[in-house]
Design an enzyme around this catalytic site. Structure first.
Site, PDB file in Angstrom:
ATOM      1  N   ASP A  47       0.859  -1.171   0.000  1.00  0.00           N
ATOM      2  CA  ASP A  47       0.000   0.000   0.000  1.00  0.00           C
ATOM      3  C   ASP A  47       0.903   1.231   0.000  1.00  0.00           C
ATOM      4  O   ASP A  47       2.082   1.161   0.355  1.00  0.00           O
ATOM      5  CB  ASP A  47      -0.899  -0.023   1.238  1.00  0.00           C
ATOM      6  CG  ASP A  47      -1.841   1.163   1.292  1.00  0.00           C
ATOM      7  OD1 ASP A  47      -2.570   1.383   0.315  1.00  0.00           O
ATOM      8  OD2 ASP A  47      -1.812   1.890   2.307  1.00  0.00           O
ATOM      9  N   ASP A 102      -0.046   5.244   0.691  1.00  0.00           N
ATOM     10  CA  ASP A 102      -0.175   6.271   1.718  1.00  0.00           C
ATOM     11  C   ASP A 102      -0.231   5.626   3.099  1.00  0.00           C
ATOM     12  O   ASP A 102      -1.104   4.798   3.380  1.00  0.00           O
ATOM     13  CB  ASP A 102      -1.423   7.119   1.468  1.00  0.00           C
ATOM     14  CG  ASP A 102      -1.309   8.506   2.092  1.00  0.00           C
ATOM     15  OD1 ASP A 102      -0.325   8.761   2.807  1.00  0.00           O
ATOM     16  OD2 ASP A 102      -2.190   9.346   1.848  1.00  0.00           O
TER      17      ASP A 102
END
Length: 343
Positions: A30, A32
């Site tokens: 992932d 952010d």
């Protein structure tokens, strides 16, 4: 030897006798909260990822954000010092396009209600993006701050009237320069309530995005790496792959101790350095959970930790003690008197 996967009903963490970069051949990262926070690099992220890649681990950068094309995401990562090619980036828009391609075939017209990232993904998949009033076999929706309300209204009516609907993601919020703002999930919820229709969702925690990542990047032993329990970690569990929770994003102590079985990671680490080390799991002893010199237990509903040792082991005994208590008592342990260790 490979890591030992855990089952949903087991409260403790998994173990790996070797560094995760050796036990797994693909890290699905992932962005952010893991690689960067609000666009700025997480300290040490580029170095840790370079070391994992040098150990032979493939890296895929995955995001529920359907607005930015993969090339834009890759360029941003390179600006942060992370070696990333366009083909290393997989978005929920690409996953949505794959869902539509598999169902309807190449060449079909699809209403595109979103930004350039969604439009480009449809074109790349061999589909034709069209407007909300045009003939189409389906509608694809994604985050797009420039989308007009009149287009949303027309799309809502067409969905209600039976046009098949694929949503890139259902994220309720999105970080912006002016604070946390409504994400695409807010629009999805509005369309769902108006039309009485549930979309096929491509992004995490649903499986199309992770399936598309493995298809594009490869890997026989993937590991999901994320900071959110309800998307990254739950998504990994739904697909049946192991996961590493890093604590550089939204998950902190209150969220961790309240994690339900479907949201519990295989491994926990303060940051991406967790890819480069072996992982031990706490063991239970006399009502406590023990790892290294740390000992954690819940007494009278409050989580207590005693001892000294690494930050990594502190988080692991806390998780094991808290989850064991939650499974037995049905409510999270109190952590108001517990301070997180300095990173």
């Amino acid at each position: 030897m490979p890591a030992h996967p855990i089952l949903v009903e087991v409260c403790v963490l998994g173990t790996s006798d070797q560094a995760l970069s050796g036990a797994y051949d693909l890290a699905m990262l992932d962005l952010d909260g893991v690689v960067y926070v609000s666009g700025d690099a997480v300290p040490g992220a580029s170095e840790h990822l370079a070391a994992a890649r040098s150990a032979g681990m493939r890296l895929a950068f995955i995001t529920n954000n359907a607005a930015r094309p993969p090339a834009t995401v890759a360029a941003h990562l390179r600006d942060l010092g992370v070696d990333a090619a366009t083909e290393d980036v997989v978005t929920s828009a690409q996953a949505a396009a794959r869902v539509l391609l598999d169902r309807f075939g190449a060449g079909e017209s699809v209403v595109c209600l979103g930004s350039d990232g969604l439009r480009e993904s449809l074109v790349a998949a061999g589909l034709t993006p069209v407007g909300v009033d045009d003939d189409a076999v389906a509608i694809a929706t994604g985050y797009g701050p420039e989308v007009r309300w009149s287009e949303i209204m027309r799309a809502a009516v067409r969905i209600r009237d039976g046009l098949p609907w694929v949503a890139s993601n259902t994220d309720a919020t999105i970080p912006t320069a002016f604070g946390v703002a409504p994400g695409h999930g807010v629009q999805v919820d509005m369309l769902r309530r108006f039309a009485g229709v549930d979309p096929v969702v491509a992004g995490k925690p649903e499986r199309p995005l992770l399936d598309e990542t493995v298809r594009r990047v490869g890997g026989q032993r993937p590991l999901m790496v994320g900071d959110r329990l309800d998307t990254d970690i739950e998504g990994a569990r739904r697909v049946g792959v192991d996961s590493l929770l890093v604590l550089t994003g939204v998950t902190r102590l209150p969220e961790l101790v309240a994690a339900m079985p479907a949201e519990r990671p295989t491994y926990i680490a303060p940051d991406l350095a967790g890819l480069l080390v072996a992982h031990a799991a706490p063991e239970t002893s006399d009502g406590s959970w023990v790892l290294g010199d740390w000992r954690a237990q819940v007494r009278e509903g409050a989580l207590e930790v005693r001892g000294d040792g690494s930050v990594e082991d502190w988080w692991r005994v806390v998780a094991a003690a808290a989850w064991s208590h939650l499974d037995e008592a049905g409510e999270p342990a109190q952590v108001s008197g517990l301070e997180e260790p300095a990173r």
